[in-house]
Design an enzyme around this catalytic site. Structure first.
Site, short mmCIF file in Angstrom:
data_model
loop_
_atom_site.label_atom_id
_atom_site.label_comp_id
_atom_site.label_asym_id
_atom_site.label_seq_id
_atom_site.Cartn_x
_atom_site.Cartn_y
_atom_site.Cartn_z
N CYS A 75 0.79 -1.23 0.00
CA CYS A 75 0.00 0.00 0.00
C CYS A 75 0.83 1.28 0.00
O CYS A 75 0.62 2.16 -0.84
CB CYS A 75 -0.92 0.03 1.23
SG CYS A 75 -1.71 -1.53 1.64
N LYS A 118 3.54 1.70 -2.94
CA LYS A 118 2.78 1.74 -4.19
C LYS A 118 2.13 3.10 -4.39
O LYS A 118 2.19 3.67 -5.48
CB LYS A 118 1.69 0.66 -4.17
CG LYS A 118 0.68 0.75 -5.29
CD LYS A 118 -0.58 -0.01 -4.95
CE LYS A 118 -1.35 0.65 -3.81
NZ LYS A 118 -2.54 -0.11 -3.40
N TYR A 147 -5.82 -5.79 -8.88
CA TYR A 147 -5.36 -4.54 -8.29
C TYR A 147 -3.93 -4.20 -8.70
O TYR A 147 -3.63 -3.12 -9.20
CB TYR A 147 -5.33 -4.65 -6.76
CG TYR A 147 -6.60 -4.50 -6.00
CD1 TYR A 147 -6.84 -3.35 -5.25
CD2 TYR A 147 -7.54 -5.51 -5.94
CE1 TYR A 147 -7.99 -3.20 -4.48
CE2 TYR A 147 -8.69 -5.38 -5.19
CZ TYR A 147 -8.92 -4.23 -4.45
OH TYR A 147 -10.04 -4.11 -3.70
N HIS A 177 -20.45 22.36 -3.88
CA HIS A 177 -20.27 22.79 -5.25
C HIS A 177 -19.11 23.78 -5.37
O HIS A 177 -18.95 24.63 -4.49
CB HIS A 177 -21.56 23.46 -5.75
CG HIS A 177 -21.52 23.86 -7.18
ND1 HIS A 177 -21.59 22.94 -8.21
CD2 HIS A 177 -21.40 25.09 -7.76
CE1 HIS A 177 -21.53 23.60 -9.36
NE2 HIS A 177 -21.42 24.90 -9.11
#
Length: 457
Positions: free
Chosen positions: A49, A52, A178, A437
């Site tokens: 993890c 990577k 993955y 937004h």
């Protein structure tokens, strides 16, 4: 918590799950030891993890530099230096290794440096030294699986990819999960020509079909050559030093590096589990019950080695649940539903809940909401990358069954919606939520019209 044994709990494997179980059990007053023959932190910290995602960040900068031109930045992209990246990555990993060591020490956990082997229901041997424990926990994780093909020794796995001397110019990756998808994006982003050989028709088996198809299209737009229904079948070294990569479909590719990312297997070799009566499943998976207990009453197992969900946060959650059950007498309940996950592909994926196929199997009628759009960022960058979002709803009770996304920051966005699904949110509650937004995330609370209620291929 005194027993006739040296320890109340002996943990084999100091990865994310093992370390969490050890230090939490220690904080509850248990006498705990843990054994690790390699670097602390396991696959996640050392070859998974963390490194990577650091490489993922590095590989994405080339697009960021290109996109900047549309916003008025005129400087050319700086040169990339792979050794600097790897050196800095290694420094960070070393720092994390130290943190894991301090966590164990602060919890009073004794650390054994060496290979541990189970030699009895209550006995562990570490490099010739035997100790006893009331309970033994196996948390040794997994390791890359290699294909049985001619020339396999010429290839690498993700373990070696983090320590290459330079970025290869031409890479062939075998696999569609993955790891293969993520490294395809990493190598492509760092300038390599990437061919991805996928055994099936689509990438990422088990993910929603629309997500899989959409990601493939976006990866191809970025230059990744995806070959479906094939795998690497042979590797040979040419006289010029290049690799001759033969695929099952009969085609050949010349490459500098061939990487196998065809799955992982439980790391149980040399642990002595079967010798003491622990039953193993296919490919060495340690068989456990709902309480993570093996066929030997005093021996438990968690994490990737049990083959349930090979995710770091899942191993940690299993460790927490087991520790509370063993040393706090709390009921052990591990809920595997609605566990979110992310794939750091390019663009990235975030997902939680059921796929459309799963939803239709479980529910009589399902409303499907899909939105595909060009993110605001790219209206000026000129990049044609698109984002996709998908919501699945049980029409009978309005409950949201799944939320899926492909696009920038997908993991960050889906984490919040995972909380909503865990709480049983309905589509009406999504609709009543005011969006932020302008963001991509607001699209998930502004989709109003489901797709026509008809079968979709």
């Amino acid at each position: 918590m005194t027993t006739s044994h040296d320890y109340d709990l002996f943990v084999i494997g100091a990865g994310s799950g093992g370390v969490r179980a050890a230090r939490i059990s220690g904080s509850y007053g248990a006498r705990v030891a843990i054994a690790e023959g390699k670097a602390l932190g396991g696959t996640c910290v050392n070859a998974g993890c963390i490194p990577k995602k650091l490489l993922y960040y590095a590989s994405h900068f080339h697009e960021d530099f290109e996109d900047a031109a549309g916003y008025g930045w005129g400087a050319s992209a700086p040169d990339f230096d792979w050794p600097t990246l790897i050196r800095n990555k290694d420094k960070e990993i070393e720092r994390l290794n130290g943190i894991y060591g301090r966590l164990l020490s602060n919890a009073g956990v004794e650390l054994f440096r060496g290979h541990a082997k189970v030699v009895g229901p209550h006995e562990v041997e570490v490099d010739g030294r035997r100790v006893s424990a009331a309970r033994i926990l196996v948390a040794t994780g997994g390791k890359p699986r290699l294909p049985d093909i001619p020339g396999k020794a010429l290839g690498i796995t993700s373990d070696e990819a983090f320590h290459l001397p330079k970025v290869p110019k031409r890479v062939v990756i075998s696999g569609g999960g993955y790891i293969s998808v993520e490294f395809a994006g990493i190598f492509n982003g760092l300038g390599a020509e990437v061919t991805l050989a996928v055994r099936g028709l689509h990438l990422l088996n088990g993910f929603d079909d629309d997500i899989r198809t959409f990601l493939s299209e976006e990866m191809r737009k970025k230059g990744v050559d995806i070959r479906s229904n094939t795998q690497v079948s042979r590797l040979e070294r040419r006289e010029n030093g290049a690799l001759r990569v033969e695929l099952q479909d009969g085609s050949e590719i010349e490459a500098d590096t061939a990487m196998f990312a065809i799955g992982r297997v439980p790391n149980v070799e040399g642990l002595g589990l079967e010798d003491v009566g622990v039953k193993l499943g296919p490919q060495g998976t340690v068989i456990v019950d709902d309480g993570f207990q093996t066929s030997v009453k005093s021996i438990y197992a968690i994490g990737d080695v049990i083959g349930r969900m090979a995710l770091t946060p899942v191993a940690i959650a299993e460790a927490m649940a087991l520790s509370r059950a063993l040393f706090k007498n709390e009921p052990l309940k591990m809920d595997y539903s609605n566990i979110p996950t992310a794939v750091f592909s390019q663009p990235s994926i975030g997902t939680v809940g059921l796929t459309e196929a799963q939803a239709r199997e479980q529910c009589e009628k399902v409303d499907v909401y899909v939105s595909t759009f060009r993110p605001l960022r790219h209206t000026l960058s000129g990049r044609q990358e698109k984002t996709m979002m998908k919501i699945l709803v049980n029409k009978a009770n309005d409950k949201v069954l799944g939320v899926h996304m492909v696009g920038p920051d997908a993991g960050e966005i889906i984490q919040g919606f995972a909380v909503a699904l865990k709480c049983g949110a309905t589509k009406a509650q999504f609709d009543a939520t005011v969006g932020i937004h302008p963001t991509s995330a607001e699209e998930l609370v502004t989709m109003r019209e489901p797709l026509p209620d008809a079968p979709r291929s």
